[in-house]
Design a protein around this motif. Structure first.
Motif, PDB file in Angstrom:
ATOM      1  N   TYR A 151      -9.714  -2.841   2.983  1.00 24.73           N
ATOM      2  CA  TYR A 151      -9.261  -1.643   3.196  1.00 24.73           C
ATOM      3  C   TYR A 151     -10.251  -0.750   4.141  1.00 24.73           C
ATOM      4  O   TYR A 151     -11.283  -1.023   4.266  1.00 24.73           O
ATOM      5  N   ARG A 152      -9.676  -0.133   5.324  1.00 23.71           N
ATOM      6  CA  ARG A 152     -10.473   0.675   6.257  1.00 23.71           C
ATOM      7  C   ARG A 152     -10.128   1.870   5.827  1.00 23.71           C
ATOM      8  O   ARG A 152      -9.081   2.705   6.046  1.00 23.71           O
ATOM      9  N   LEU A 153     -11.188   2.584   5.216  1.00 29.86           N
ATOM     10  CA  LEU A 153     -11.040   3.950   4.654  1.00 29.86           C
ATOM     11  C   LEU A 153     -11.184   4.907   5.910  1.00 29.86           C
ATOM     12  O   LEU A 153     -11.556   4.770   6.894  1.00 29.86           O
TER      13      LEU A 153
ATOM     14  N   SER B 205      -7.293   4.878   2.322  1.00 35.92           N
ATOM     15  CA  SER B 205      -7.339   3.686   3.410  1.00 35.92           C
ATOM     16  C   SER B 205      -6.402   4.047   4.577  1.00 35.92           C
ATOM     17  O   SER B 205      -5.026   4.213   4.407  1.00 35.92           O
TER      18      SER B 205
ATOM     19  N   SER C 157      -4.611  -0.979   5.332  1.00 33.64           N
ATOM     20  CA  SER C 157      -4.702  -2.057   3.890  1.00 33.64           C
ATOM     21  C   SER C 157      -4.262  -3.228   4.320  1.00 33.64           C
ATOM     22  O   SER C 157      -2.806  -3.302   4.553  1.00 33.64           O
TER      23      SER C 157
ATOM     24  N   ASP D 253       0.876  -1.107   0.055  1.00 31.39           N
ATOM     25  CA  ASP D 253       0.145  -0.147   0.037  1.00 31.39           C
ATOM     26  C   ASP D 253       0.834   1.316  -0.087  1.00 31.39           C
ATOM     27  O   ASP D 253       1.782   1.377   0.634  1.00 31.39           O
TER      28      ASP D 253
END
Length: 193
Positions: free
Chosen positions: A178-180, A162, A165, A130
């Motif tokens: 993915y944690r936005l 993100s 990731s 990432d």
């Protein structure tokens, strides 16, 4: 370190930590996680910061970390991860801010902040990466006597990113998680001391 008649401050530190029997969270093919002993790990890096006040109304500060987090003796499911970077451990973090406190508006302030997370591996085999992210924030405030008020604009450019990731691979197929990060947001606050 203090220079320029105490207008410039710098600090730095180096560290090395050799871990044994470190427990990590391992992502399974079904996208769940479980704890596992990573054996031996090594964490080393350099942390540094600088602050500079060229005039009493203006302050610039920045801090960063360059680090490397690696497996030294870790075998899981028959796979040897020795020498690989740990999953989701960026090598570079940075935060910088410029704060202006105008003398003609006593108690007023405005700050522009930038937060940056560098690229990192999304998996323990270091096959997926990432690129990290950078986010800008603006902070306004005013303090007078016992009262204060502030307005913050977070992620002011409404960047889509993100904060974390990861990937899990099963039978050659990659499943990404993915944690936005939060979209642009405004916060308002009042304080009394």
């Amino acid at each position: 370190l203090s220079l320029l008649e105490n207008k410039l401050y710098a600090d730095y530190s180096a560290y090395l930590m050799n871990g044994t029997d470190e427990i990590i969270s391992v992502r399974l093919p079904d996208n769940t996680s479980e704890p596992e002993n990573a054996g031996a790990t090594r964490h080393m890096g350099l942390e540094y910061g600088i602050s500079y006040m060229p005039i009493p109304d203006l302050l610039f500060r920045a801090g960063a970390t360059d680090a490397k987090h690696t497996y030294v003796d870790y075998v899981s499911g028959g796979v040897n991860y020795d020498g690989k970077d740990m999953e989701t451990a960026p090598r570079f973090f940075a935060n910088a801010e410029i704060t202006y406190k105008p003398h003609f508006i006593q108690g007023g302030r405005i700050g522009l902040e930038w937060q940056h997370i560098g690229k990192y591996h999304m998996d323990n085999l270091n096959e997926y990466t990432d690129n990290g992210y950078g986010v800008a924030n603006v902070r306004l405030g005013y303090d007078r006597n016992h009262f204060g008020i502030w307005l913050n604009a977070l992620n002011v450019f409404d960047k889509y990113y993100s904060v974390l990731s990861t990937v899990s691979v099963s039978n050659g197929m990659a499943a990404y998680d993915y944690r936005l990060g939060d979209p642009r947001a405004f916060t308002v606050g009042l304080s009394y001391k």
